[in-house]
Write an enzyme that holds these catalytic residues in place. Structure first.
Site, mmCIF file in Angstrom:
data_model
loop_
_atom_site.group_PDB
_atom_site.id
_atom_site.type_symbol
_atom_site.label_atom_id
_atom_site.label_comp_id
_atom_site.label_asym_id
_atom_site.label_seq_id
_atom_site.Cartn_x
_atom_site.Cartn_y
_atom_site.Cartn_z
ATOM 1 N N CYS A 113 12.119 -10.216 7.578
ATOM 2 C CA CYS A 113 11.572 -11.276 6.570
ATOM 3 C C CYS A 113 10.864 -12.389 7.591
ATOM 4 O O CYS A 113 10.429 -13.494 7.051
ATOM 5 C CB CYS A 113 10.693 -10.458 4.916
ATOM 6 S SG CYS A 113 10.574 -9.329 4.624
ATOM 7 N N HIS A 252 6.919 -17.481 2.908
ATOM 8 C CA HIS A 252 6.685 -15.807 3.764
ATOM 9 C C HIS A 252 6.032 -15.800 2.144
ATOM 10 O O HIS A 252 5.944 -16.080 1.458
ATOM 11 C CB HIS A 252 8.279 -15.391 3.146
ATOM 12 C CG HIS A 252 8.052 -13.847 3.507
ATOM 13 N ND1 HIS A 252 7.165 -13.241 4.573
ATOM 14 C CD2 HIS A 252 8.485 -12.648 2.297
ATOM 15 C CE1 HIS A 252 7.381 -11.708 4.468
ATOM 16 N NE2 HIS A 252 7.728 -11.938 3.215
ATOM 17 N N ASN A 282 2.521 -8.095 3.711
ATOM 18 C CA ASN A 282 3.777 -8.368 4.011
ATOM 19 C C ASN A 282 3.645 -8.002 4.998
ATOM 20 O O ASN A 282 3.777 -7.155 5.728
ATOM 21 C CB ASN A 282 4.434 -8.149 2.871
ATOM 22 C CG ASN A 282 5.811 -9.115 2.781
ATOM 23 O OD1 ASN A 282 6.619 -8.753 3.836
ATOM 24 N ND2 ASN A 282 7.578 -8.693 2.175
#
Ligand code: ACO
Length: 327
Positions: A113, A252, A282
């Site tokens: 990520c 994020h 996500n």
């Protein structure tokens, strides 16, 4: 270091939406649980046959539409991904061919990520040292290709998508500082174990065990909050700023509660954070660049604003970048 900044942004989100109600058909869960524990209402799912390179190419084309640097002049392409179409060739090489960036070298970067900021920092270094004049940085993941749709601990969280940024020299502002840190002690907390070179070569692997993500959500949560908050403070200090100077934080998008805790720990009001997790979940490395694009487009980030991007991912890997927005 000479000034390097983002001069164009692009993104691509597959059109197919999967709502929390759709997920209820697959696992025992509820819209109430998912929204209250994560902030996610829906996510995008790539079409059948749509690969990570297709998402990456679409995001790259979107960025190049408004870019002062054209595809044929791009000198470097970095693609952050953990779901490449295949182990090799790299997604970056597939993008290079599709967009006709004949002068570019191209390779992938694996930092889960956090991949977009790891790739952005790599590109910044190449440009600042004069090795190349510009770069195309892409984050793309068909993350749902590694999701076990029977595992409610993970399947509610992720979606597919891609974002892209064109980087080159800017007369003022641009990237002011960056910070990256890794902590391999946390590697067992999240990963895709079967597959790759760890797969036994003597056929002892349980064939029912497919290469899906496994994750210790609670432990990751505990690492993510101090990690992202401290990364912002460290990067801000490197830029000679305090967190009070930051007009907008683009984090994020893993969990709305993680973002709330990062805001509290960093001492920055949550209202200054840009959040779009409700729409996409996500999307791994693409989350932060897709959110950045939306923040710029909706006027949340304006020319001259000091902004922070902060990310966290499996590895463990953490990063933050401070910029003065230059367009
Ligand atoms: N629906 C309903 N109930 C669920 C679900 C679900 N989808 N998932 C878990 N539960 C249950 C659990 O079984 C548990 O039940 P129990 O109390 O009877 O045992 C209960 O809900 C609470 O579970 P927790 O795991 O404690 O829930 P938590 O509040 O920690 O939230 C979550 C879980 C959302 C995964 C959270 O821990 C989180 O977001 N962690 C960070 C994960 C992350 O960021 N991962 C990505 C890293 S970045 C990258 O590199 C890709």
């Amino acid at each position: 270091m000479s000034r390097v900044g983002i001069v164009a942004l692009g993104r691509y989100l597959p059109s197919r939406k999967m709502t929390n109600t759709d997920i209820k058909e697959l696992v025992e869960t509820s819209d109430e649980w998912i929204v209250s524990r994560t902030g996610i209402k829906e996510r995008r799912i790539a079409a059948s046959g749509e690969r990570t390179s297709d998402l990456a190419v679409a995001a790259a084309r979107d960025a190049l539409k408004n870019s002062p640097v054209k595809a044929e002049d791009i000198e470097a392409i970095f693609v952050a991904t953990v779901t490449p179409d295949s182990a090799f060739p790299s997604v970056a090489c597939l993008v290079q061919k599709e967009i006709g960036a004949r002068k570019a070298f191209a390779y992938d970067i694996s930092a889960a990520c956090s991949g977009f900021l790891f790739a952005l920092t790599t590109a910044r270094q190449f440009i600042a040292t004069g090795a190349v004049k510009n770069a195309l940085v892409i984050a793309a993941d068909r993350f749902t290709s590694i999701i076990d749709w029977k595992d409610r601990n993970t399947c509610v969280l992720f979606g597919d998508g891609a974002g892209a940024a064109v980087l080159t020299h800017v007369p003022s502002g641009g990237i002011l500082s960056d910070y990256m840190i890794s902590n391999g002690d946390g590697a067992p907390l999240m990963g895709v174990v079967p597959g790759g070179a760890r797969t036994p070569d003597d056929n002892t692997l349980d064939t029912a065990l497919l290469p899906y993500v496994t994750m210790n959500g609670q432990e990751l949560f505990k690492h993510a909050v101090p990690g992202m908050a401290e990364a912002v403070s460290i990067a801000a200090a490197k830029a000679g700023l305090t967190v009070n100077d930051i007009a907008c934080v683009v984090p994020h998008q893993a969990n709305d509660r993680i973002i709330a805790s990062v805001a509290k720990r960093a001492g920055i009001p949550k209202e200054r954070f840009f959040i779009n997790i409700d729409k996409y979940g996500n999307i791994s490395a693409a989350s932060v660049v897709v959110a950045l694009g939306e923040a710029v487009e909706t006027g949340r980030i304006k020319k001259g604003d000091k902004i922070a991007l902060t990310v966290f991912g499996a590895g463990l890997v953490t990063a933050a970048t401070i910029m003065e927005w230059s367009y």
